[in-house]
Design a protein around this motif. Structure first.
Motif, PDB file in Angstrom:
ATOM      1  N   UNK A 264       0.226  17.385   4.620  1.00  0.00           N
ATOM      2  CA  UNK A 264      -0.893  17.269   3.668  1.00  0.00           C
ATOM      3  C   UNK A 264      -1.672  15.964   3.819  1.00  0.00           C
ATOM      4  N   UNK A 265      -1.036  14.907   4.327  1.00  0.00           N
ATOM      5  CA  UNK A 265      -1.665  13.578   4.490  1.00  0.00           C
ATOM      6  C   UNK A 265      -2.241  13.056   3.168  1.00  0.00           C
ATOM      7  N   UNK A 266      -1.556  13.355   2.086  1.00  0.00           N
ATOM      8  CA  UNK A 266      -2.006  12.904   0.767  1.00  0.00           C
ATOM      9  C   UNK A 266      -2.075  11.376   0.669  1.00  0.00           C
ATOM     10  N   UNK A 267      -1.095  10.621   1.217  1.00  0.00           N
ATOM     11  CA  UNK A 267      -1.205   9.157   1.137  1.00  0.00           C
ATOM     12  C   UNK A 267      -2.500   8.628   1.754  1.00  0.00           C
ATOM     13  N   UNK A 268      -2.914   9.198   2.886  1.00  0.00           N
ATOM     14  CA  UNK A 268      -4.172   8.767   3.502  1.00  0.00           C
ATOM     15  C   UNK A 268      -5.357   9.079   2.604  1.00  0.00           C
ATOM     16  N   UNK A 269      -5.307  10.235   1.944  1.00  0.00           N
ATOM     17  CA  UNK A 269      -6.390  10.613   1.044  1.00  0.00           C
ATOM     18  C   UNK A 269      -6.449   9.681  -0.167  1.00  0.00           C
ATOM     19  N   UNK A 270      -5.276   9.318  -0.684  1.00  0.00           N
ATOM     20  CA  UNK A 270      -5.239   8.394  -1.822  1.00  0.00           C
ATOM     21  C   UNK A 270      -5.782   7.026  -1.419  1.00  0.00           C
ATOM     22  N   UNK A 271      -5.358   6.544  -0.237  1.00  0.00           N
ATOM     23  CA  UNK A 271      -5.847   5.249   0.233  1.00  0.00           C
ATOM     24  C   UNK A 271      -7.356   5.289   0.455  1.00  0.00           C
ATOM     25  N   UNK A 272      -7.870   6.396   0.970  1.00  0.00           N
ATOM     26  CA  UNK A 272      -9.312   6.533   1.165  1.00  0.00           C
ATOM     27  C   UNK A 272     -10.047   6.445  -0.168  1.00  0.00           C
ATOM     28  N   UNK A 273      -9.487   7.102  -1.190  1.00  0.00           N
ATOM     29  CA  UNK A 273     -10.114   7.057  -2.517  1.00  0.00           C
ATOM     30  C   UNK A 273     -10.117   5.641  -3.076  1.00  0.00           C
ATOM     31  N   UNK A 274      -9.000   4.941  -2.881  1.00  0.00           N
ATOM     32  CA  UNK A 274      -8.911   3.559  -3.375  1.00  0.00           C
ATOM     33  C   UNK A 274      -9.950   2.686  -2.675  1.00  0.00           C
ATOM     34  N   UNK A 275     -10.081   2.838  -1.365  1.00  0.00           N
ATOM     35  CA  UNK A 275     -11.049   2.050  -0.607  1.00  0.00           C
ATOM     36  C   UNK A 275     -12.488   2.345  -1.049  1.00  0.00           C
ATOM     37  N   UNK A 276     -12.796   3.602  -1.269  1.00  0.00           N
ATOM     38  CA  UNK A 276     -14.152   3.961  -1.695  1.00  0.00           C
ATOM     39  C   UNK A 276     -14.455   3.410  -3.091  1.00  0.00           C
ATOM     40  N   UNK A 277     -13.442   3.489  -3.973  1.00  0.00           N
ATOM     41  CA  UNK A 277     -13.636   2.926  -5.321  1.00  0.00           C
ATOM     42  C   UNK A 277     -13.861   1.420  -5.241  1.00  0.00           C
TER      43      UNK A 277
END
Length: 326
Positions: A264-277
């Motif tokens: 699922x690569x959820x950790x990468x998706x979460x990190x991407x969201x944090x970076x965008x925020x």
């Protein structure tokens, strides 16, 4: 026409007499040349040396308040005494006083309102490599922040017109050098540099008590100046870093998703969201900084108006705004 040469002092009993002996009592273009010493809470005989040396005006602090406060107090007193041009120099006689006529000439010719003496940094033997690097870094920050082409922004040997002096506001408690040039540039005042000579080292620098401390305090001053005077561009550039990381991770996740990856690569998706925020928060700070800059500019104009009412017009040299001339 009156020129006032001011010298901020803190325990300068040993070097002040020599410094005063080198100062001119007459400069072409001026009817009077007066000296002003700001005693920043000295505990030695600095004031007595100043009086014996023929100093015209003395400002005394009951305790040490720092170089920036002493510089501003000298500017205020010089304005009260009717100075048309103010020259600031150091009490340790590091600057060659014979360059004062060259320093004030651009102001007399109405080519500048702030003149900064440019030292031959590369050839000064008693400057450490770290200090030389910080001098260049400080000058680069000033050019980036103010838009003024100043070769040696940390130099304390400078001349100000009455107009420039009334527009000056210093918030940094450590030093006035970088912030004063940035303010002048952002206020639209004309700034030029002139090459100057320096004398040999007469005593260790009071501002550079240790290299680590100097690096830390200078870095704080530089960062403060960047965030105060160029918040929009600074926070926008800072926001590009997390945005680039977040964008890359988002694209990577989408590519893997549509390729049918089993993970699922959820950790990468979460990190991407944090970076965008984080990126959008930086850009929000950029917007708020620009709005705050408008308010700061309005307050500076109000304070300038109060100073004009208190000290009179812009002097005999006139002003860029078509202010009072005598």
């Amino acid at each position: 026409m009156k020129l006032i040469i001011q010298i901020p002092c803190f325990n300068e009993e040993a070097s002040l007499a020599e410094t005063l002996s080198c100062l001119p009592r007459g400069v072409a273009g001026f009817d009077a040349v007066e000296w002003l010493v700001v005693d920043d809470g000295s505990t030695d005989g600095t004031v007595e040396v100043a009086r014996k040396g023929g100093v015209d005006h003395i400002v005394q602090f009951p305790f040490n308040r720092g170089l920036a406060k002493a510089f501003v107090a000298g500017i205020e007193r010089a304005l009260e005494e009717g100075a048309d041009v103010i020259v600031n120099t150091d009490a340790d006689n590091q600057y060659d006083a014979s360059d004062i006529p060259a320093l004030v000439q651009p102001i007399l010719e109405r080519r500048a309102e702030l003149v900064v003496g440019s030292r031959p940094i590369r050839t000064i033997d008693h400057f450490s490599p770290t200090k030389k690097l910080l001098q260049r870094l400080g000058s680069w920050v000033v050019r980036f922040t103010s838009g003024a082409d100043v070769a040696d922004a940390p130099s304390g040997f400078r001349a100000l017109s009455r107009e420039a002096a009334m527009r000056l506001h210093i918030f940094d408690s450590y030093t006035y050098t970088l912030e004063s040039v940035i303010q002048a540039g952002r206020s639209g005042l004309k700034i030029v540099s002139v090459p100057i000579k320096v004398n040999g080292e007469t005593r260790p620098s009071r501002l550079v008590r240790s290299i680590p401390r100097y690096v830390f305090r200078s870095s704080i001053s530089i960062l403060r100046s960047v965030f105060i005077y160029r918040p929009g561009l600074t926070f926008f550039l800072l926001g590009l870093v997390p945005f680039a990381v977040g964008f890359f991770l988002s694209v990577r996740w989408l590519v893997l998703y549509f390729e049918g990856t089993e993970r699922t690569h959820i950790p990468s998706l979460i990190l991407a969201a944090i970076m965008m925020i984080a990126a959008f928060l930086c850009w929000l700070c950029a917007l708020l900084g620009e709005i705050n800059g408008i308010n700061r500019k309005l307050l500076e104009d109000v304070r300038y108006g109060l100073r004009r009412n208190r000290f009179g017009g812009s002097g005999r040299i006139g002003s860029r705004n078509g202010g009072d001339s005598q």
